[in-house]
Design a protein around this motif. Structure first.
Motif, PDB file in Angstrom:
ATOM      1  N   TRP A  20       0.825  -1.198   0.000  1.00 31.39           N
ATOM      2  CA  TRP A  20       0.000   0.000   0.000  1.00 31.39           C
ATOM      3  C   TRP A  20       0.864   1.254   0.000  1.00 31.39           C
ATOM      4  CZ3 TRP A  20      -3.485   2.019   4.495  1.00 31.39           C
ATOM      5  CH2 TRP A  20      -4.401   2.959   3.995  1.00 31.39           C
ATOM      6  N   GLY A  21       1.982   1.198   0.737  1.00 33.59           N
ATOM      7  CA  GLY A  21       2.897   2.338   0.753  1.00 33.59           C
ATOM      8  C   GLY A  21       3.415   2.671  -0.628  1.00 33.59           C
ATOM      9  N   GLN A  22       3.696   1.637  -1.428  1.00 38.08           N
ATOM     10  CA  GLN A  22       4.151   1.849  -2.796  1.00 38.08           C
ATOM     11  C   GLN A  22       3.052   2.506  -3.639  1.00 38.08           C
ATOM     12  OE1 GLN A  22       5.348  -2.066  -4.046  1.00 38.08           O
ATOM     13  NE2 GLN A  22       7.251  -2.040  -2.840  1.00 38.08           N
ATOM     14  N   GLU A  23       1.824   2.051  -3.442  1.00 35.28           N
ATOM     15  CA  GLU A  23       0.683   2.646  -4.178  1.00 35.28           C
ATOM     16  C   GLU A  23       0.507   4.116  -3.809  1.00 35.28           C
ATOM     17  OE1 GLU A  23      -1.906   1.326  -6.162  1.00 35.28           O
ATOM     18  OE2 GLU A  23      -1.588  -0.840  -6.095  1.00 35.28           O
ATOM     19  N   LEU A  24       0.649   4.444  -2.536  1.00 40.34           N
ATOM     20  CA  LEU A  24       0.470   5.829  -2.088  1.00 40.34           C
ATOM     21  C   LEU A  24       1.575   6.732  -2.625  1.00 40.34           C
ATOM     22  CD1 LEU A  24      -0.681   5.328   1.630  1.00 40.34           C
ATOM     23  CD2 LEU A  24      -2.068   6.111  -0.291  1.00 40.34           C
ATOM     24  N   GLN A  25       2.772   6.189  -2.793  1.00 38.65           N
ATOM     25  CA  GLN A  25       3.857   6.980  -3.375  1.00 38.65           C
ATOM     26  C   GLN A  25       3.543   7.344  -4.826  1.00 38.65           C
ATOM     27  OE1 GLN A  25       6.442   8.494  -2.012  1.00 38.65           O
ATOM     28  NE2 GLN A  25       5.735   7.714  -0.030  1.00 38.65           N
ATOM     29  N   ASP A  26       2.875   6.438  -5.525  1.00 37.37           N
ATOM     30  CA  ASP A  26       2.469   6.740  -6.909  1.00 37.37           C
ATOM     31  C   ASP A  26       1.444   7.865  -6.939  1.00 37.37           C
ATOM     32  OD1 ASP A  26       4.143   4.775  -7.853  1.00 37.37           O
ATOM     33  OD2 ASP A  26       2.574   3.235  -7.938  1.00 37.37           O
ATOM     34  N   ASN A  38       7.956  15.842   0.883  1.00 36.19           N
ATOM     35  CA  ASN A  38       8.038  14.382   0.963  1.00 36.19           C
ATOM     36  C   ASN A  38       7.879  13.886   2.395  1.00 36.19           C
ATOM     37  OD1 ASN A  38       8.413  14.058  -1.796  1.00 36.19           O
ATOM     38  ND2 ASN A  38      10.643  14.245  -1.650  1.00 36.19           N
ATOM     39  N   SER A  39       8.489  14.582   3.347  1.00 36.69           N
ATOM     40  CA  SER A  39       8.403  14.145   4.747  1.00 36.69           C
ATOM     41  C   SER A  39       6.973  14.256   5.270  1.00 36.69           C
ATOM     42  CB  SER A  39       9.350  14.978   5.620  1.00 36.69           C
ATOM     43  OG  SER A  39       9.016  16.358   5.548  1.00 36.69           O
ATOM     44  N   THR A  40       6.300  15.355   4.918  1.00 34.43           N
ATOM     45  CA  THR A  40       4.902  15.529   5.342  1.00 34.43           C
ATOM     46  C   THR A  40       4.024  14.451   4.729  1.00 34.43           C
ATOM     47  OG1 THR A  40       5.191  17.929   5.536  1.00 34.43           O
ATOM     48  CG2 THR A  40       2.936  17.115   5.355  1.00 34.43           C
ATOM     49  N   TYR A  41       4.267  14.169   3.453  1.00 31.28           N
ATOM     50  CA  TYR A  41       3.465  13.157   2.768  1.00 31.28           C
ATOM     51  C   TYR A  41       3.692  11.771   3.370  1.00 31.28           C
ATOM     52  CZ  TYR A  41       1.178  10.712  -1.093  1.00 31.28           C
ATOM     53  OH  TYR A  41       0.336   9.931  -1.838  1.00 31.28           O
ATOM     54  N   GLU A  42       4.927  11.441   3.676  1.00 28.60           N
ATOM     55  CA  GLU A  42       5.239  10.135   4.274  1.00 28.60           C
ATOM     56  C   GLU A  42       4.591  10.002   5.654  1.00 28.60           C
ATOM     57  OE1 GLU A  42       9.451   9.820   4.190  1.00 28.60           O
ATOM     58  OE2 GLU A  42       9.552   9.653   1.998  1.00 28.60           O
ATOM     59  N   ASN A  43       4.629  11.079   6.425  1.00 25.67           N
ATOM     60  CA  ASN A  43       3.990  11.050   7.750  1.00 25.67           C
ATOM     61  C   ASN A  43       2.483  10.865   7.624  1.00 25.67           C
ATOM     62  OD1 ASN A  43       6.428  11.435   9.047  1.00 25.67           O
ATOM     63  ND2 ASN A  43       6.225  13.658   9.132  1.00 25.67           N
ATOM     64  N   GLN A  89      -8.952   3.432  -2.601  1.00 25.36           N
ATOM     65  CA  GLN A  89      -9.001   2.561  -3.768  1.00 25.36           C
ATOM     66  C   GLN A  89      -7.743   1.699  -3.850  1.00 25.36           C
ATOM     67  OE1 GLN A  89      -9.552   5.350  -6.934  1.00 25.36           O
ATOM     68  NE2 GLN A  89     -11.706   5.757  -6.433  1.00 25.36           N
ATOM     69  N   ALA A  90      -6.587   2.315  -3.538  1.00 23.57           N
ATOM     70  CA  ALA A  90      -5.335   1.560  -3.522  1.00 23.57           C
ATOM     71  C   ALA A  90      -5.354   0.502  -2.417  1.00 23.57           C
ATOM     72  CB  ALA A  90      -4.161   2.519  -3.316  1.00 23.57           C
ATOM     73  N   PHE A  91      -5.918   0.867  -1.265  1.00 15.72           N
ATOM     74  CA  PHE A  91      -6.035  -0.071  -0.139  1.00 15.72           C
ATOM     75  C   PHE A  91      -6.880  -1.270  -0.544  1.00 15.72           C
ATOM     76  CE2 PHE A  91      -8.117  -1.177   4.032  1.00 15.72           C
ATOM     77  CZ  PHE A  91      -6.963  -1.626   4.661  1.00 15.72           C
ATOM     78  N   ARG A  92      -7.978  -1.014  -1.225  1.00 12.09           N
ATOM     79  CA  ARG A  92      -8.857  -2.087  -1.690  1.00 12.09           C
ATOM     80  C   ARG A  92      -8.105  -3.012  -2.657  1.00 12.09           C
ATOM     81  NH1 ARG A  92     -14.704  -1.107  -3.105  1.00 12.09           N
ATOM     82  NH2 ARG A  92     -14.025   1.052  -3.191  1.00 12.09           N
ATOM     83  N   ARG A  93      -7.359  -2.421  -3.592  1.00 12.38           N
ATOM     84  CA  ARG A  93      -6.619  -3.232  -4.562  1.00 12.38           C
ATOM     85  C   ARG A  93      -5.602  -4.138  -3.888  1.00 12.38           C
ATOM     86  NH1 ARG A  93      -6.587   1.682  -7.525  1.00 12.38           N
ATOM     87  NH2 ARG A  93      -4.443   2.102  -6.870  1.00 12.38           N
TER      88      ARG A  93
END
Length: 272
Positions: A20-26, A38-43, A89-93
């Protein structure tokens, strides 16, 4: 979601988080997220993932309350709804992908698919509902604040005040203008009020009607009204529409209106 499905998913917690982390990075490549560091997004991703995995274990009422609190927090911080819907949606996939790899019984697999779909749809629906409600509240508050600032009454000399109007005048705003006008006249003890329509783009029959009503109300509380900012195109429109503005003085500019106001209040400006 049924307990045995939740247990099955939580057993794969690390695998889910990694994929899921990989999907969220996309998703970070989307235009509306480019300004976020990037740091805010990762948090945010870490908190979002932790929140959803914990939500699997909550009962329905508790889960809804948690979603609302989570949503309210990030609405106030300006996070877009699209981030959460695409993240779900990414979580569901990811969940469906992991189940497909592990479950061989087609009947059980379809049951799990159905449960996960229903659960994810419920979260998306509540997110949209909470976002819509919160933004409506924010919008109404901003609208009220803007309207309060959009019809100010400014005392410029003793007994003389000016109300500059900018933008379109609708019925709701006309009511506010009337209220501010009468209240300001009483508070400032004004004898003359100049209504400046220089910033009003269109003066039609309705706008003229509201201005006439305002001037009549001013007269009833013992003050006089001068309409200023009559541009040539506005004057032509008023004539073409047959609007009668002869009951109170009109001037082309605020300066000329101020000169008339000074005369009406027995004042004059003297050069030293």
């Amino acid at each position: 979601m049924k307990t045995y499905i939740v247990s099955s998913l939580l057993e794969n917690r690390e695998n889910i988080l990694e994929r899921w982390g990989q999907e969220l990075q996309d998703i970070k490549q989307e235009q509306y997220l480019q300004s976020i560091s990037n740091s805010t997004y990762e948090n945010m991703n870490a908190e979002f993932m932790d929140f959803l995995l914990k939500k699997l274990e909550f009962d329905s009422a508790q889960a809804n309350e948690k979603v609302s609190k989570f949503t309210d927090k990030y609405i106030l911080n300006g996070w877009p709804l699209a981030y959460f819907t695409k993240g779900l949606q990414a979580f569901r996939r990811v969940l469906l992908s992991i189940l497909t790899e592990q479950e061989t019984d087609m009947g059980i697999l379809m049951e799990k698919f159905s449960e996960i779909d229903e659960w994810c749809d419920g979260v998306v629906n509540q997110l949209v509902h909470d976002y819509t409600g919160s933004w409506q509240d924010v919008f109404e508050m901003q609208k009220v604040s803007l309207m309060e600032l959009s019809a100010p009454l400014i005392p410029v000399f003793e007994d003389i005040t000016v109300m500059p109007l900018i933008g379109t005048i609708d019925t709701a705003r006309a009511k506010l203008i009337m209220e501010n006008l009468l209240e300001g006249i009483i508070n400032h003890r004004s004898q003359v009020v100049l209504i400046d329509i220089t910033g009003v783009p269109v003066v039609d029959t309705m706008v003229a009607h509201h201005i006439i009503q305002a001037s009549e109300a001013v007269r009833l509380v013992g003050a006089r009204c001068i309409l200023v900012g009559i541009r040539p195109e506005i004057a032509q429109t008023i004539v073409n529409l047959g609007i009668d503005l002869t009951k109170f003085p009109t001037k082309s500019t605020l300066r000329k209106g101020m000169e008339t106001a000074l005369e009406l209040t027995n004042k004059k400006i003297v050069k030293l």
